[in-house]
Every structure is written in C-alpha cells, then in structure tokens.
Design a protein around this motif. Sequence first.
Motif, PDB file in Angstrom:
ATOM      1  N   SER A   1       1.368  -1.467  -0.006  1.00 25.77           N
ATOM      2  CA  SER A   1      -0.327  -0.052   0.049  1.00 25.77           C
ATOM      3  C   SER A   1       1.334   0.880  -0.279  1.00 25.77           C
ATOM      4  O   SER A   1       1.662   1.139   0.913  1.00 25.77           O
ATOM      5  N   ILE A   2       0.485   1.897  -0.808  1.00 21.88           N
ATOM      6  CA  ILE A   2       1.775   4.042  -1.468  1.00 21.88           C
ATOM      7  C   ILE A   2       0.720   4.259  -0.990  1.00 21.88           C
ATOM      8  O   ILE A   2      -0.258   4.602  -1.980  1.00 21.88           O
ATOM      9  N   TYR A   3       0.901   5.580   0.134  1.00 17.30           N
ATOM     10  CA  TYR A   3      -0.300   6.072   0.846  1.00 17.30           C
ATOM     11  C   TYR A   3      -1.248   6.238   0.246  1.00 17.30           C
ATOM     12  O   TYR A   3      -1.958   6.945   0.425  1.00 17.30           O
ATOM     13  N   ASP A   4      -1.527   5.633   0.521  1.00 15.29           N
ATOM     14  CA  ASP A   4      -3.132   5.143   1.144  1.00 15.29           C
ATOM     15  C   ASP A   4      -4.021   5.237  -0.221  1.00 15.29           C
ATOM     16  O   ASP A   4      -5.463   5.842  -0.737  1.00 15.29           O
ATOM     17  N   THR A   5      -3.326   5.607  -1.746  1.00 14.31           N
ATOM     18  CA  THR A   5      -4.166   5.467  -3.381  1.00 14.31           C
ATOM     19  C   THR A   5      -3.309   3.931  -3.649  1.00 14.31           C
ATOM     20  O   THR A   5      -4.360   4.203  -4.460  1.00 14.31           O
ATOM     21  N   TYR A   6      -2.233   3.486  -3.524  1.00 10.82           N
ATOM     22  CA  TYR A   6      -2.170   2.448  -4.691  1.00 10.82           C
ATOM     23  C   TYR A   6      -1.800   1.283  -4.224  1.00 10.82           C
ATOM     24  O   TYR A   6      -1.545   1.259  -2.921  1.00 10.82           O
ATOM     25  N   LEU A   7      -2.652   0.359  -4.186  1.00  7.94           N
ATOM     26  CA  LEU A   7      -2.074  -1.311  -4.012  1.00  7.94           C
ATOM     27  C   LEU A   7      -1.700  -1.707  -5.189  1.00  7.94           C
ATOM     28  O   LEU A   7      -2.369  -2.145  -6.159  1.00  7.94           O
ATOM     29  N   TYR A   8      -0.244  -2.587  -5.168  1.00  6.42           N
ATOM     30  CA  TYR A   8       0.161  -3.645  -6.067  1.00  6.42           C
ATOM     31  C   TYR A   8       1.074  -4.694  -5.614  1.00  6.42           C
ATOM     32  O   TYR A   8       1.112  -4.128  -4.637  1.00  6.42           O
ATOM     33  N   ALA A   9       1.255  -5.048  -6.054  1.00  5.23           N
ATOM     34  CA  ALA A   9       1.935  -6.976  -5.503  1.00  5.23           C
ATOM     35  C   ALA A   9       2.927  -6.508  -6.581  1.00  5.23           C
ATOM     36  O   ALA A   9       3.218  -7.572  -7.583  1.00  5.23           O
ATOM     37  N   PRO A  10       4.813  -5.911  -6.638  1.00  5.65           N
ATOM     38  CA  PRO A  10       5.945  -6.457  -7.388  1.00  5.65           C
ATOM     39  C   PRO A  10       6.248  -7.847  -7.332  1.00  5.65           C
ATOM     40  O   PRO A  10       6.876  -7.791  -8.557  1.00  5.65           O
ATOM     41  N   LEU A  11       6.417  -8.303  -7.072  1.00  6.64           N
ATOM     42  CA  LEU A  11       6.813 -10.264  -6.837  1.00  6.64           C
ATOM     43  C   LEU A  11       6.026 -10.781  -7.939  1.00  6.64           C
ATOM     44  O   LEU A  11       6.519 -11.180  -9.038  1.00  6.64           O
ATOM     45  N   TYR A  12       4.463 -10.787  -7.690  1.00  6.24           N
ATOM     46  CA  TYR A  12       4.022 -11.374  -8.537  1.00  6.24           C
ATOM     47  C   TYR A  12       3.172 -10.500  -9.823  1.00  6.24           C
ATOM     48  O   TYR A  12       3.775 -11.504 -10.392  1.00  6.24           O
ATOM     49  N   ASP A  13       3.212  -9.055  -9.479  1.00 11.49           N
ATOM     50  CA  ASP A  13       3.111  -8.666 -11.180  1.00 11.49           C
ATOM     51  C   ASP A  13       4.382  -8.699 -11.989  1.00 11.49           C
ATOM     52  O   ASP A  13       4.570  -9.339 -13.638  1.00 11.49           O
ATOM     53  N   ASN A  14       5.636  -8.610 -11.546  1.00 14.15           N
ATOM     54  CA  ASN A  14       7.281  -8.881 -12.230  1.00 14.15           C
ATOM     55  C   ASN A  14       7.074 -10.147 -12.586  1.00 14.15           C
ATOM     56  O   ASN A  14       7.243 -10.194 -14.033  1.00 14.15           O
ATOM     57  N   ALA A  15       6.768 -11.136 -12.287  1.00 13.52           N
ATOM     58  CA  ALA A  15       6.725 -12.728 -13.000  1.00 13.52           C
ATOM     59  C   ALA A  15       5.705 -12.678 -13.518  1.00 13.52           C
ATOM     60  O   ALA A  15       5.979 -13.202 -14.623  1.00 13.52           O
ATOM     61  N   ILE A  16       4.715 -12.636 -13.579  1.00 14.24           N
ATOM     62  CA  ILE A  16       3.291 -12.117 -14.502  1.00 14.24           C
ATOM     63  C   ILE A  16       3.523 -11.455 -15.662  1.00 14.24           C
ATOM     64  O   ILE A  16       3.733 -12.014 -16.944  1.00 14.24           O
TER      65      ILE A  16
END
Length: 506
Positions: free
Chosen positions: A265-280
């Motif tokens: 969670s980044i500044y209650d603005t974005y949610l993302y999963a770097p590990l999974y997103d990069n692999a996909i």
Amino acid sequence: MAGIGFTLKKLFQEETFTQRTKAYLYSALVAAGPWIAAVLTVNALVILSEWIINENVQRDLFMGTIVYSFVFSQILTAPWQLIITRYISDKLYLKSYDYIKPSSIGLTKLVGFLNLCVAIFFYYGKDLPVPYKLMSIMLFIMLSMIWIIMVYLSAVKDYGLISKAYILGGAITLGLGLALANYPLPFSEFQAGSNLLFAYLSGITCTLIILAYTFFGNFKYGNNLQFDFLRTLDKYPSLFMVGLFYTMGLWIDDILMWFSFVGVSIYDTYLYAPLYDNAIFLAYLTIIPTMVLFIVSIEIEFYDTYKKYYSLVNGKGTYRQILIANKDMRRSLYRQIAYTFEIQALLSATLILTAPQIFYLLGGPIIVRTIFQIAGIGALFNIFVFVIMLVMLYFEARVHAVLITLCFFLTNLVFTYLFIPYGLEYYGYGFMLSSITTFIFSLVIAIKFLKKIDYVTFGKQPLFNEKRHYFFTWLSDHLNSRMERSSVRRKSVRRWRNEKNHFDAS
C-alpha cells in the motif's frame, strides 16, 4: 491485422533466407513492435528509478502510478477497441471513408470524458501533491488515447512509423529522465518521483502526437457524424463483452494479489504486488513468438482457404466444392494452431527449465522465479485461448467468443482467490489452471462449431432485415444532430464575420 497479408505474401514468395527473415521481422513489428518498445521503456524506467530515487516509498509511488495507469486504461478501453474495429472494418468494406475520421474524434471524446471522470473520482481526496495528481490523471488519459488511436492506425498500415513513434517516445522519456536527475524541476514534494513521472508523461505525449499526426495525415476529410459508431453497440453488443471479459480476465489475478499479504500500500492510493506483477509480466514476454507465428499462418495460409470457402458459398459453388473447401479450411486451421503450439511449447519449456540459471545470472528473487515458471505454463495456454477467440470472431461466432472470455475471467477469479490462502509457493497456480481450463473449453467449442460451419453459414442467415431502434442508436442520432446543429451555427457565425469584415474593409 487487416491489410498486412499482401505484404507478407510478397515477402514469402521468394524462398530465400533474407526474404524469410524480413517477413518474420515484419510480422514481429506488426504483432509486438509497439508492445516491446513500451515494455523496454517501462523496464528502463524501473532501473532508472532505482538509480534516481533514493527513497523506496517514492519509487513505489512512481511504479504504482505506472501500473495503475496501464492496467485500468486497458480495462476501460479494451471493450471500445473491438467495437470500433468492427465499425472501421464495415466502413472500409463499404468504402465509406468519410466516417473514419469523425468516429475517431467522437470515440476520443467519449473515452476521454469517461476515463477523466474515473480518474478524478479515484484521485479525489488522496493525500498526494496536486501537481502529481494532475500528471497521473494526464498519463492515464494519454495511455487511453493511445490504445484507441492504435486501432485506427491499423487502417493506415504504416507499422514502421508506429514502432518508431514508440521508440522515440521511449528515448525522450529516458533522455529527459537522465537530464532531470541532474537538473530536477522544483517540485515542492516527491521531487524525484515527480520528475521521473514528468519525463514519462512527456515521452507518452510525444508518442501520442506522432500517432495522431500519422492518422489525421492519412484521413483528412470526414462528415459530422462523430458518434455514428455507437450504433455498433446495438448491432454487436457481444463484442463489447468480449473485450471487457478478456481484459478483466488478464488482470483479475493481479488485482486479487494486490489485496493479499504480498500487496504493498502506497500513501493509501495504490495497492500492487511487485513480486507477483513482475513474474506475470515476464511470463507474458515468452508468448511473443506465438503472436508472430499466428499472424504469418493466418495471413499466409488460412486466410486463402477461408476466402475460398466463402467465395464458393457466395458464388454459388456446388455442394461438393463447398464440402471440399470446408475440409481444406478446417485442416489448414488445425494444422497451423498445432504447429504454432508446438513451437511455443518448446520455447516456453526451455525458458521454464532454464529459469533457475537465468534468474541466478540476473540476480532475481527465488520466489519471482517460481511464480514465473508456473505463470509461464499459464501464458502458453492463455495465448491460444486468445487465438481461438480470434478465430471465433473470424467466423462471426461472437456468442462463442463471449463464453470463452467469460470462462477465462470467472475461472481466473475463482482459482486465484482459492489459492491465495495457501501462500507464496502456490501463487500463479490460479492463472495457470484458469488458462488450461479455458483452453480446453475453447478448443471443444471451436471444434464443435467448425464441424457445423455449413449449417451456421446457410441455416442461420436472416430471411429479412428487421429495422430495430435501440438506446445506442437513439443516442447516436441525438448526439450527431447536436453536432450537426453546432456545425451549422459555426458556419453561420464564420460567414457573418467574413461578410462583416468585407463590409468594414469596403
């Protein structure tokens, strides 16, 4: 892919290594040139952000902005892309070229307005600096406009210039990013992240300007019916659903992972999963050969048999001739899909098996490698789901295409959700099982459909055209009439001014 067949056939006529290489390079340019350029730019930005931005939070904020802009601009524009593709094809077939330019303006207005509303709603109340919010909204709108204009540029067929536009935009992004690293703009907050976002926005804007200039340079004239394309929604609503379900299916596993324990969670603005997103993301890179081979096989061999079959149907061929053409067409399609699958399976297996060595050399995390290996299998089957879906659309089997894409969306949603509680070692299995399940489902549907293609061709033709009026037809007429009245008023004002200036001068 309309319009590239002639060029490919010409290149493949000469059985020389040079001509064959040129043909495959041309196919790669058409299939994945802009995508590869965009991918390389984003990856270069990731490396650049690690060098320029010292704070992890700012780096995550910047990458979150890029990820959200890409994902949701695609989700919101993909349904319109299929609708406008059908509209453009119909108008080109009827030689009604004066409808092309106005529809691009009308769709740009519509998508731009809808996406602007979505962006303002998303960023409203978020604890981010106003300049950063404005640049984020602009990036989201610009990317949406690029996805739309790329559909129109398929009519221009200048794929070399399209790829150059992406390359130039990427070069501007990286060059400006390096320049701003040494001489940053004086943003009051998040200076490093804001400067890098400004560099990327500048590159994307440059790409959009070149693409728009190319399109409008080829289609200079048109009528005032900017919203005539909305009628296509009443005629082919299934195309809208195909685009929506397939694109949602592509991203739903990522979105679910954002809410898992690997989500950031980044500044209650974005949610993302770097590990999974990069692999996909890396897994999707492995399917580029299929995109290239599919274009070659469809345009070089299958289309000839497809065209022969329907020319016999429309040209009063004998029953025996139609049956033979039907068998040739199906045999060609099955052969090309099997051949492409064999090549892609061999490549995917090689990359999956050598992933430990590759990731060791690149210094990638072990968990990303594991997810990549699983997702690589999913990507292999998923690209053939896409191929079969396109084949169904070739044969106007739009309901079948809707069922295929809906199956992919629902299975990816359910399987990914079920595997999340089992932990990191099971991440990617949802996408893989969804792709395999949908591939089997789509293959069964395609085989059954093609076996009864003669019945579909002859037995389901309408006996008469029924004139029906629906909401989008009414909306199209209403908006076009307003545009027409506005055009008449502008012409009247312009004429009055010219007459007044002439009178004053005399």
